[in-house]
Design a protein around this motif. Structure first.
Motif, PDB file in Angstrom:
ATOM      1  N   PHE A 264       0.861  -1.177   0.000  1.00  0.00           N
ATOM      2  CA  PHE A 264       0.000   0.000   0.000  1.00  0.00           C
ATOM      3  C   PHE A 264       0.895   1.225   0.000  1.00  0.00           C
ATOM      4  O   PHE A 264       1.837   1.315   0.788  1.00  0.00           O
ATOM      5  N   ASP A 265       0.588   2.179  -0.881  1.00  0.00           N
ATOM      6  CA  ASP A 265       1.323   3.436  -0.967  1.00  0.00           C
ATOM      7  C   ASP A 265       0.794   4.399   0.091  1.00  0.00           C
ATOM      8  O   ASP A 265      -0.296   4.942  -0.051  1.00  0.00           O
ATOM      9  N   VAL A 266       1.576   4.612   1.137  1.00  0.00           N
ATOM     10  CA  VAL A 266       1.123   5.476   2.239  1.00  0.00           C
ATOM     11  C   VAL A 266       1.016   6.936   1.831  1.00  0.00           C
ATOM     12  O   VAL A 266       0.377   7.724   2.534  1.00  0.00           O
ATOM     13  N   LEU A 267       1.607   7.304   0.713  1.00  0.00           N
ATOM     14  CA  LEU A 267       1.501   8.681   0.239  1.00  0.00           C
ATOM     15  C   LEU A 267       0.162   8.941  -0.437  1.00  0.00           C
ATOM     16  O   LEU A 267      -0.201  10.090  -0.665  1.00  0.00           O
ATOM     17  N   SER A 268      -0.576   7.880  -0.718  1.00  0.00           N
ATOM     18  CA  SER A 268      -1.855   8.042  -1.417  1.00  0.00           C
ATOM     19  C   SER A 268      -3.026   8.317  -0.480  1.00  0.00           C
ATOM     20  O   SER A 268      -4.096   8.709  -0.930  1.00  0.00           O
ATOM     21  N   ASP A 269      -2.843   8.111   0.834  1.00  0.00           N
ATOM     22  CA  ASP A 269      -3.943   8.312   1.779  1.00  0.00           C
ATOM     23  C   ASP A 269      -3.376   8.647   3.156  1.00  0.00           C
ATOM     24  O   ASP A 269      -2.852   7.767   3.849  1.00  0.00           O
ATOM     25  N   GLU A 270      -3.485   9.917   3.527  1.00  0.00           N
ATOM     26  CA  GLU A 270      -2.910  10.378   4.801  1.00  0.00           C
ATOM     27  C   GLU A 270      -3.538   9.692   6.007  1.00  0.00           C
ATOM     28  O   GLU A 270      -2.856   9.419   6.994  1.00  0.00           O
ATOM     29  N   SER A 271      -4.841   9.400   5.952  1.00  0.00           N
ATOM     30  CA  SER A 271      -5.483   8.760   7.107  1.00  0.00           C
ATOM     31  C   SER A 271      -4.948   7.343   7.318  1.00  0.00           C
ATOM     32  O   SER A 271      -4.726   6.922   8.457  1.00  0.00           O
ATOM     33  N   ILE A 272      -4.707   6.620   6.248  1.00  0.00           N
ATOM     34  CA  ILE A 272      -4.139   5.270   6.381  1.00  0.00           C
ATOM     35  C   ILE A 272      -2.678   5.363   6.810  1.00  0.00           C
ATOM     36  O   ILE A 272      -2.221   4.570   7.636  1.00  0.00           O
ATOM     37  N   ARG A 273      -1.973   6.351   6.300  1.00  0.00           N
ATOM     38  CA  ARG A 273      -0.580   6.542   6.710  1.00  0.00           C
ATOM     39  C   ARG A 273      -0.491   6.755   8.218  1.00  0.00           C
ATOM     40  O   ARG A 273       0.325   6.134   8.908  1.00  0.00           O
ATOM     41  N   GLN A 274      -1.338   7.623   8.759  1.00  0.00           N
ATOM     42  CA  GLN A 274      -1.332   7.887  10.196  1.00  0.00           C
ATOM     43  C   GLN A 274      -1.779   6.666  10.999  1.00  0.00           C
ATOM     44  O   GLN A 274      -1.209   6.347  12.043  1.00  0.00           O
ATOM     45  N   ALA A 275      -2.818   5.975  10.508  1.00  0.00           N
ATOM     46  CA  ALA A 275      -3.314   4.786  11.205  1.00  0.00           C
ATOM     47  C   ALA A 275      -2.250   3.697  11.250  1.00  0.00           C
ATOM     48  O   ALA A 275      -2.080   3.029  12.278  1.00  0.00           O
ATOM     49  N   ALA A 276      -1.513   3.518  10.163  1.00  0.00           N
ATOM     50  CA  ALA A 276      -0.452   2.505  10.134  1.00  0.00           C
ATOM     51  C   ALA A 276       0.617   2.817  11.173  1.00  0.00           C
ATOM     52  O   ALA A 276       1.109   1.914  11.869  1.00  0.00           O
ATOM     53  N   LYS A 277       0.981   4.086  11.296  1.00  0.00           N
ATOM     54  CA  LYS A 277       1.975   4.482  12.308  1.00  0.00           C
ATOM     55  C   LYS A 277       1.471   4.170  13.718  1.00  0.00           C
ATOM     56  O   LYS A 277       2.212   3.676  14.560  1.00  0.00           O
ATOM     57  N   GLU A 278       0.186   4.474  13.959  1.00  0.00           N
ATOM     58  CA  GLU A 278      -0.384   4.270  15.292  1.00  0.00           C
ATOM     59  C   GLU A 278      -0.525   2.788  15.625  1.00  0.00           C
ATOM     60  O   GLU A 278      -0.169   2.357  16.729  1.00  0.00           O
ATOM     61  N   VAL A 279      -1.054   2.010  14.694  1.00  0.00           N
ATOM     62  CA  VAL A 279      -1.245   0.573  14.940  1.00  0.00           C
ATOM     63  C   VAL A 279       0.095  -0.104  15.180  1.00  0.00           C
ATOM     64  O   VAL A 279       0.247  -0.918  16.089  1.00  0.00           O
ATOM     65  N   ALA A 280       1.078   0.250  14.367  1.00  0.00           N
ATOM     66  CA  ALA A 280       2.396  -0.380  14.475  1.00  0.00           C
ATOM     67  C   ALA A 280       3.214   0.170  15.633  1.00  0.00           C
ATOM     68  O   ALA A 280       4.136  -0.485  16.100  1.00  0.00           O
ATOM     69  N   GLN A 281       2.874   1.378  16.069  1.00  0.00           N
ATOM     70  CA  GLN A 281       3.728   2.114  16.999  1.00  0.00           C
ATOM     71  C   GLN A 281       5.141   2.198  16.412  1.00  0.00           C
ATOM     72  O   GLN A 281       6.142   1.993  17.092  1.00  0.00           O
ATOM     73  N   TRP A 282       5.160   2.465  15.094  1.00  0.00           N
ATOM     74  CA  TRP A 282       6.394   2.554  14.312  1.00  0.00           C
ATOM     75  C   TRP A 282       6.257   3.785  13.429  1.00  0.00           C
ATOM     76  O   TRP A 282       5.376   3.831  12.581  1.00  0.00           O
ATOM     77  N   PRO A 283       7.104   4.794  13.585  1.00  0.00           N
ATOM     78  CA  PRO A 283       6.852   6.086  12.939  1.00  0.00           C
ATOM     79  C   PRO A 283       7.254   6.211  11.479  1.00  0.00           C
ATOM     80  O   PRO A 283       6.924   7.198  10.839  1.00  0.00           O
ATOM     81  N   THR A 284       7.978   5.242  10.949  1.00  0.00           N
ATOM     82  CA  THR A 284       8.526   5.412   9.598  1.00  0.00           C
ATOM     83  C   THR A 284       8.053   4.320   8.650  1.00  0.00           C
ATOM     84  O   THR A 284       7.509   3.295   9.066  1.00  0.00           O
ATOM     85  N   PHE A 285       8.321   4.557   7.378  1.00  0.00           N
ATOM     86  CA  PHE A 285       8.004   3.594   6.321  1.00  0.00           C
ATOM     87  C   PHE A 285       9.259   3.366   5.507  1.00  0.00           C
ATOM     88  O   PHE A 285      10.090   4.258   5.401  1.00  0.00           O
ATOM     89  N   PRO A 286       9.396   2.153   4.975  1.00  0.00           N
ATOM     90  CA  PRO A 286       8.423   1.073   4.883  1.00  0.00           C
ATOM     91  C   PRO A 286       8.221   0.343   6.213  1.00  0.00           C
ATOM     92  O   PRO A 286       9.052   0.431   7.116  1.00  0.00           O
ATOM     93  N   GLN A 287       7.106  -0.381   6.246  1.00  0.00           N
ATOM     94  CA  GLN A 287       6.790  -1.281   7.359  1.00  0.00           C
ATOM     95  C   GLN A 287       6.444  -2.636   6.752  1.00  0.00           C
ATOM     96  O   GLN A 287       5.534  -2.737   5.943  1.00  0.00           O
ATOM     97  N   LEU A 288       7.156  -3.665   7.165  1.00  0.00           N
ATOM     98  CA  LEU A 288       6.871  -5.014   6.698  1.00  0.00           C
ATOM     99  C   LEU A 288       6.056  -5.748   7.752  1.00  0.00           C
ATOM    100  O   LEU A 288       6.432  -5.791   8.920  1.00  0.00           O
TER     101      LEU A 288
END
Length: 95
Positions: A40-64
């Motif tokens: 998933f391209d996190v640059l295509s949807d800011e809400s998903i980008r933020q949610a991924a950071k929160e769920v993972a508790q990982w601030p950067t991308f990529p995330q595997l």
């Protein structure tokens, strides 16, 4: 999204055109392991980008993610690749 594939990569850009060097490297690693994966391209949807950071508790991308569990980012992928652990983890998920 995380559960849509056993091996899932949040990245900047798409595998055919990564938009940062770390994402390009992550794709290269997964391609070298020859396992199916989704992205998933996190640059295509800011809400998903933020949610991924929160769920993972990982601030950067990529995330595997493998089978719904965060493995880590580019540095962890590189370290695990060098020890052979990453191949075991992703190939086990793809079987």
């Amino acid at each position: 999204l995380i559960d849509s594939s056993d091996v899932f990569l949040f990245m900047k850009g798409v595998p055919e055109q990564p938009l940062c060097g770390f994402s390009a490297n992550a794709v290269s690693i997964l391609e070298s392991l020859r396992v199916p994966y989704a992205t998933f391209d996190v640059l295509s949807d800011e809400s998903i980008r933020q949610a991924a950071k929160e769920v993972a508790q990982w601030p950067t991308f990529p995330q595997l993610w493998v089978r719904g569990e965060l493995v880590g980012g580019n540095d962890i992928m590189m370290e695990m690749l060098s020890t052979g652990e990453l191949a075991d983890v992703v190939r086990g998920a793809a079987q």
